[in-house]
Motif scaffolding. Structure first.
Motif, PDB file in Angstrom:
ATOM      1  N   ALA A   8       0.837  -1.201   0.000  1.00 57.79           N
ATOM      2  CA  ALA A   8       0.000   0.000   0.000  1.00 57.79           C
ATOM      3  C   ALA A   8       0.869   1.249   0.000  1.00 57.79           C
ATOM      4  O   ALA A   8       2.023   1.213   0.434  1.00 57.79           O
ATOM      5  CB  ALA A   8      -0.926   0.010   1.211  1.00 57.79           C
ATOM      6  N   GLU A   9       0.284   2.324  -0.520  1.00 62.03           N
ATOM      7  CA  GLU A   9       0.912   3.644  -0.507  1.00 62.03           C
ATOM      8  C   GLU A   9      -0.092   4.645   0.041  1.00 62.03           C
ATOM      9  O   GLU A   9      -1.295   4.480  -0.156  1.00 62.03           O
ATOM     10  CB  GLU A   9       1.287   4.103  -1.921  1.00 62.03           C
ATOM     11  N   TYR A  10       0.430   5.667   0.684  1.00 57.96           N
ATOM     12  CA  TYR A  10      -0.387   6.781   1.143  1.00 57.96           C
ATOM     13  C   TYR A  10       0.344   8.051   0.745  1.00 57.96           C
ATOM     14  O   TYR A  10       1.529   8.203   1.058  1.00 57.96           O
ATOM     15  CB  TYR A  10      -0.573   6.732   2.661  1.00 57.96           C
ATOM     16  N   ILE A  11      -0.343   8.939   0.042  1.00 57.52           N
ATOM     17  CA  ILE A  11       0.261  10.201  -0.391  1.00 57.52           C
ATOM     18  C   ILE A  11      -0.657  11.337   0.016  1.00 57.52           C
ATOM     19  O   ILE A  11      -1.858  11.307  -0.253  1.00 57.52           O
ATOM     20  CB  ILE A  11       0.474  10.223  -1.919  1.00 57.52           C
ATOM     21  N   GLU A  12      -0.083  12.336   0.662  1.00 61.04           N
ATOM     22  CA  GLU A  12      -0.812  13.544   1.055  1.00 61.04           C
ATOM     23  C   GLU A  12       0.126  14.729   0.872  1.00 61.04           C
ATOM     24  O   GLU A  12       0.968  15.012   1.730  1.00 61.04           O
ATOM     25  CB  GLU A  12      -1.282  13.439   2.509  1.00 61.04           C
ATOM     26  N   GLY A  13       0.040  15.366  -0.288  1.00 65.60           N
ATOM     27  CA  GLY A  13       0.878  16.534  -0.565  1.00 65.60           C
ATOM     28  C   GLY A  13       2.346  16.161  -0.631  1.00 65.60           C
ATOM     29  O   GLY A  13       2.755  15.336  -1.444  1.00 65.60           O
ATOM     30  N   ASP A  14       3.147  16.752   0.283  1.00 66.64           N
ATOM     31  CA  ASP A  14       4.597  16.512   0.282  1.00 66.64           C
ATOM     32  C   ASP A  14       5.024  15.438   1.287  1.00 66.64           C
ATOM     33  O   ASP A  14       6.199  15.304   1.612  1.00 66.64           O
ATOM     34  CB  ASP A  14       5.362  17.812   0.537  1.00 66.64           C
ATOM     35  N   ILE A  15       4.047  14.646   1.750  1.00 70.04           N
ATOM     36  CA  ILE A  15       4.297  13.522   2.668  1.00 70.04           C
ATOM     37  C   ILE A  15       3.751  12.255   2.011  1.00 70.04           C
ATOM     38  O   ILE A  15       2.662  12.262   1.436  1.00 70.04           O
ATOM     39  CB  ILE A  15       3.574  13.725   4.019  1.00 70.04           C
ATOM     40  N   ALA A  16       4.495  11.157   2.113  1.00 69.49           N
ATOM     41  CA  ALA A  16       4.017   9.882   1.569  1.00 69.49           C
ATOM     42  C   ALA A  16       4.574   8.739   2.401  1.00 69.49           C
ATOM     43  O   ALA A  16       5.625   8.865   3.040  1.00 69.49           O
ATOM     44  CB  ALA A  16       4.439   9.722   0.109  1.00 69.49           C
ATOM     45  N   MET A  17       3.855   7.628   2.365  1.00 70.08           N
ATOM     46  CA  MET A  17       4.307   6.408   3.024  1.00 70.08           C
ATOM     47  C   MET A  17       4.140   5.249   2.056  1.00 70.08           C
ATOM     48  O   MET A  17       3.216   5.249   1.235  1.00 70.08           O
ATOM     49  CB  MET A  17       3.514   6.169   4.305  1.00 70.08           C
ATOM     50  N   TRP A  18       5.036   4.304   2.175  1.00 71.55           N
ATOM     51  CA  TRP A  18       5.002   3.103   1.342  1.00 71.55           C
ATOM     52  C   TRP A  18       5.268   1.909   2.249  1.00 71.55           C
ATOM     53  O   TRP A  18       6.105   1.962   3.153  1.00 71.55           O
ATOM     54  CB  TRP A  18       6.072   3.180   0.248  1.00 71.55           C
ATOM     55  N   MET A  19       4.574   0.795   1.963  1.00 70.70           N
ATOM     56  CA  MET A  19       4.772  -0.442   2.717  1.00 70.70           C
ATOM     57  C   MET A  19       4.706  -1.605   1.746  1.00 70.70           C
ATOM     58  O   MET A  19       3.878  -1.629   0.833  1.00 70.70           O
ATOM     59  CB  MET A  19       3.688  -0.578   3.781  1.00 70.70           C
ATOM     60  N   GLY A  20       5.617  -2.545   1.929  1.00 68.35           N
ATOM     61  CA  GLY A  20       5.622  -3.729   1.086  1.00 68.35           C
ATOM     62  C   GLY A  20       6.836  -4.584   1.369  1.00 68.35           C
ATOM     63  O   GLY A  20       7.432  -4.520   2.437  1.00 68.35           O
ATOM     64  N   TRP A  21       7.189  -5.402   0.389  1.00 70.22           N
ATOM     65  CA  TRP A  21       8.368  -6.255   0.500  1.00 70.22           C
ATOM     66  C   TRP A  21       9.470  -5.698  -0.379  1.00 70.22           C
ATOM     67  O   TRP A  21       9.221  -5.216  -1.491  1.00 70.22           O
ATOM     68  CB  TRP A  21       8.071  -7.679   0.044  1.00 70.22           C
ATOM     69  N   VAL A  22      10.688  -5.821   0.117  1.00 66.64           N
ATOM     70  CA  VAL A  22      11.881  -5.517  -0.670  1.00 66.64           C
ATOM     71  C   VAL A  22      12.701  -6.793  -0.725  1.00 66.64           C
ATOM     72  O   VAL A  22      12.921  -7.457   0.294  1.00 66.64           O
ATOM     73  CB  VAL A  22      12.690  -4.359  -0.041  1.00 66.64           C
ATOM     74  N   MET A  23      13.121  -7.145  -1.933  1.00 73.21           N
ATOM     75  CA  MET A  23      13.948  -8.325  -2.131  1.00 73.21           C
ATOM     76  C   MET A  23      15.301  -7.876  -2.698  1.00 73.21           C
ATOM     77  O   MET A  23      15.346  -7.221  -3.742  1.00 73.21           O
ATOM     78  CB  MET A  23      13.295  -9.305  -3.113  1.00 73.21           C
ATOM     79  N   LEU A  24      16.358  -8.217  -1.985  1.00 74.18           N
ATOM     80  CA  LEU A  24      17.717  -7.939  -2.438  1.00 74.18           C
ATOM     81  C   LEU A  24      18.378  -9.250  -2.827  1.00 74.18           C
ATOM     82  O   LEU A  24      18.288 -10.243  -2.091  1.00 74.18           O
ATOM     83  CB  LEU A  24      18.530  -7.259  -1.339  1.00 74.18           C
ATOM     84  N   THR A  25      19.034  -9.253  -3.982  1.00 71.71           N
ATOM     85  CA  THR A  25      19.718 -10.443  -4.482  1.00 71.71           C
ATOM     86  C   THR A  25      21.220 -10.207  -4.413  1.00 71.71           C
ATOM     87  O   THR A  25      21.704  -9.173  -4.887  1.00 71.71           O
ATOM     88  CB  THR A  25      19.301 -10.739  -5.941  1.00 71.71           C
ATOM     89  N   ASP A  26      21.937 -11.177  -3.828  1.00 73.35           N
ATOM     90  CA  ASP A  26      23.389 -11.017  -3.734  1.00 73.35           C
ATOM     91  C   ASP A  26      24.080 -11.616  -4.957  1.00 73.35           C
ATOM     92  O   ASP A  26      23.433 -12.178  -5.851  1.00 73.35           O
ATOM     93  CB  ASP A  26      23.929 -11.595  -2.420  1.00 73.35           C
ATOM     94  N   LYS A  27      25.402 -11.503  -5.000  1.00 70.34           N
ATOM     95  CA  LYS A  27      26.177 -11.927  -6.170  1.00 70.34           C
ATOM     96  C   LYS A  27      26.117 -13.435  -6.413  1.00 70.34           C
ATOM     97  O   LYS A  27      26.438 -13.892  -7.510  1.00 70.34           O
ATOM     98  CB  LYS A  27      27.623 -11.453  -6.048  1.00 70.34           C
ATOM     99  N   ASP A  28      25.685 -14.209  -5.412  1.00 68.91           N
ATOM    100  CA  ASP A  28      25.545 -15.650  -5.579  1.00 68.91           C
ATOM    101  C   ASP A  28      24.117 -16.058  -5.941  1.00 68.91           C
ATOM    102  O   ASP A  28      23.819 -17.244  -6.038  1.00 68.91           O
ATOM    103  CB  ASP A  28      25.974 -16.377  -4.296  1.00 68.91           C
TER     104      ASP A  28
END
Length: 157
Positions: free
Chosen positions: A104-124
């Motif tokens: 989900a995202e919430y945006i109100e003018g110059d303020i915003a919030m984001w929530m979710g998953w982040v996946m980072l992949t390493d060199k292997d």
């Protein structure tokens, strides 16, 4: 000065590219090179110029769970800190790619919030998936800044 959905997407991409750049700097030039890249990354996308950043790193605990200062964030990203001896350097783990899934995202003018998953992949090819919440504010120059960064490991039942 209103924040857009594209601004949020671009901000997550910049965050991920920063972790990749810090990892590569560490591999090519050691800890001092990684610190230089990490400091530039923190200055470019975090809101320490606005005040304390509400930063709760994924693997932080105890009295050092919360990192409202740039120094605390730098220690988490690069490790090698006497003040934060439990930090292993999250951003120097050989990251090569980042992707995210929005809940989900919430945006109100110059303020915003984001929530979710982040996946980072390493060199292997190993993927680390984290639950992530970012809060953003545009500064006086119109630059989108992270003012809230909360991260935890998914609780997979």
């Amino acid at each position: 000065m209103s924040i857009t959905h594209k601004d949020l997407s671009d901000a997550r991409t910049a965050w991920g590219q920063g972790k990749i750049a810090i990892s590569k700097a560490f591999e090519e030039g050691g800890i001092e090179a990684a610190r230089q890249v990490a400091e530039a990354h923190l200055d470019a996308i975090y809101g320490y110029n606005l005040g304390p950043v509400l930063f709760k790193p994924t693997m932080a605990s105890g009295p050092q769970t919360f990192r409202p200062t740039k120094e605390g964030a730098l220690a988490y990203f690069c490790g090698h800190s006497e003040e934060y001896p439990r930090d292993n350097g999250f951003a120097i783990q050989g990251w090569r790619a980042m992707d995210s899934v929005t809940s989900a995202e919430y945006i109100e003018g110059d303020i915003a919030m984001w929530m979710g998953w982040v996946m980072l992949t390493d060199k292997d090819g190993n993927v680390t998936k984290v639950d992530k919440s970012f809060g953003y504010k545009k500064d006086a120059d119109g630059t989108l800044r992270i003012v809230l960064h909360h991260s935890s490991l998914p609780n997979e039942f």
